[in-house]
Structures are given as C-alpha cells and as structure tokens.
Design a protein around this motif. Structure first.
Motif: not given
Length: 180
Positions: A34-39, A41-43
């Motif tokens: 999700v983080a990658a798809a939303a551009d 970071n994971r935090s």
C-alpha cells in the motif's frame, strides 16, 4: 488546519491505493505494498492505520455504505409477493463487490461483514422506526428487527452459491422478511 487537510489527503491516497491493489488479483495486500502504491513510506501507513484490516475497512467504507443504502427506499410495509427492486439491487451490489471481498483474509472479511451489517442495520432501523416495516412485528423493537434482518441479508448475500441469482436470493429473503 493544514494538518487536517494533509491527513485527509494522505488517507485518501492510502484508500485509493488499497482499492487498486484489491482489484489486482496478482498483488498481495500488505502495508508495504500500500505504501509503495500510494507513494508514501511504510511508517506513514502505520501512522494512519494500525493494521491492514483497518485500512481495508476504511477503503471499502464508501462502497459498503452504498450497498446498505440500496434499502433506503425499500417498501417493507407493502404486501407484495415479489421482492422489491431495492432488495434485488442489494444482492446485485454485494455480487458486484464479490471479487474484491473474496481477496480478503478471514480477519478482514469478518470486519467488513460486521461493518456492512452495521451500516445496513442503521438504514433499516431508521426505516422501521419511521413505520416502514413488515406488518406483524409490532411487538418486536425496531432496532432488534433491524439487526436481525441486516445480519440475515448480509450473511445470505455473502454466502450465496454460483447458481443463485440476485433476484432468486432476494425472493427468498423477502419471504423470510415478510414471515410467509
């Protein structure tokens, strides 16, 4: 004020990314994905959601409300044999959401079912309190009847077999709701 706008914008990005990933059968839904798809970071994802399940429920909230709203004009007080179009529309809407819902794990699936049942129960409770309820249930509190009907409808809609059409299921549900 800017922080609120930024939070809303970030959550909108995360919900949109989640829906895109749910629609893609080849992608495993994780916080990292999700983080990658939303551009982001994971935090950032973890700051807004404590679990993937919470993110999925939030992402699907509008769709679930739309499904529940199918019954806002259902004529429960009418004495008819055929199911109303609104009830058929409810089963159609759940069937349309089935590809996304089938990708959910057991925990997310249970949360989504609970959320959908709650949304539908709220719609039905308002209708039943306004006097738009099937006849013969005057001794049952409207909120109990709403909870019961909502749980039954959602359970039936989510567990339907491939041979069952929305109209057939709506007909069965209508007979159960009407008590005959």
């Amino acid at each position: 004020m800017d922080d609120d706008r930024r939070v809303r914008r970030t959550r909108t990005q995360l919900r949109a990314a989640t829906l895109r990933l749910l629609a893609d059968d080849s992608t495993r839904l994780t916080m990292a994905a999700v983080a990658a798809a939303a551009d982001v970071n994971r935090s950032t994802v973890h700051q807004h959601y404590d679990s993937v399940d919470a993110l999925i429920c939030d992402a699907l909230a509008d769709r679930l409300l739309a499904i529940a709203s199918e019954l806002t004009e259902c004529p429960f007080a009418d004495d008819r044999d055929r199911p109303p179009r609104q009830l058929v529309a409810l089963f159609d809407a759940v069937a349309d959401a089935a590809p996304v819902l089938s990708r959910l794990g057991p925990s997310a699936s249970a949360r989504v079912q609970h959320q959908l049942t709650g949304s539908l129960a709220a719609v039905l409770d308002a209708r039943f309190r306004a006097g738009q309820r099937p006849p013969g249930f005057g001794r049952v509190r409207p909120e109990l009847q709403a909870d019961f009907v909502a749980a039954g409808l959602i359970n039936l809609a989510l567990r339907r077999g491939h041979a069952d059409t929305a109209r057939r299921l709506a007909g069965q549900a209508w007979r159960l709701i009407r008590g005959h």
